[in-house]
Design a protein around this motif. Structure first.
Motif, short mmCIF file in Angstrom:
data_model
loop_
_atom_site.label_atom_id
_atom_site.label_comp_id
_atom_site.label_asym_id
_atom_site.label_seq_id
_atom_site.Cartn_x
_atom_site.Cartn_y
_atom_site.Cartn_z
N ALA A 2 0.34 -12.96 10.69
CA ALA A 2 -0.21 -11.97 9.45
C ALA A 2 0.62 -12.09 8.24
O ALA A 2 1.86 -12.46 8.04
N ASP A 47 -2.81 -8.57 5.51
CA ASP A 47 -3.41 -8.14 6.50
C ASP A 47 -2.91 -6.81 7.09
O ASP A 47 -3.52 -6.34 7.67
N ILE A 116 -2.85 -4.94 14.28
CA ILE A 116 -3.40 -6.08 14.10
C ILE A 116 -3.79 -6.84 15.18
O ILE A 116 -4.65 -7.89 15.13
N PRO A 122 -5.78 -9.91 11.99
CA PRO A 122 -6.35 -8.81 12.11
C PRO A 122 -7.83 -8.87 12.94
O PRO A 122 -8.18 -10.01 13.00
#
Length: 123
Positions: A2, A47, A116, A122
């Motif tokens: 992320a 993200d 996430i 995500p």
């Protein structure tokens, strides 16, 4: 993994979170206040956002509110060394998770994965 934006006016905290998350393979950028964080977010859309609640000039509630207006789906984790009430207010205003400072890296990683997903990307 992320892309994470950390918004906090304490450079030591930003450095610590950067080390925790980069050690897990995440890309981390930091902003020193809500204005800088919102500017970065509107240009690059990370993200995940981790924001402090108590900052000068533009606090965490204001920051969360603006971020929600830009992208209602972005996961936001609010952090604070203040009261638990402040973290509840953050959740009421759009934070999907909260952490009370100080916290261990395991708590941060757990919160990140919870918001996430286990893939690091995500949902």
């Amino acid at each position: 993994m992320a892309a994470v934006l950390v918004i906090d006016d304490d450079p030591r905290f930003c450095r610590l979170v950067r080390l925790m998350l980069e050690g897990e393979g995440h890309a981390v950028v930091t902003a020193t206040d809500g204005f800088e964080g919102i500017d970065y977010f509107s240009q690059r859309r990370p993200d995940l956002v981790i924001t402090d609640m108590i900052m000068p000039h533009f606090d965490g509630i204001e920051t969360i509110s603006v971020l929600r207006g830009l992208d209602p789906s972005v996961p936001i984790i609010a952090v604070s060394g203040g009261s638990e009430d402040l973290l509840r207010v953050a959740e009421d205003n759009g934070a999907v998770a909260t952490l009370a400072k100080p916290f261990h890296s395991a708590a941060l990683i757990s919160a990140l994965l919870a918001v996430i997903g286990g893939s690091g990307l995500p949902n």
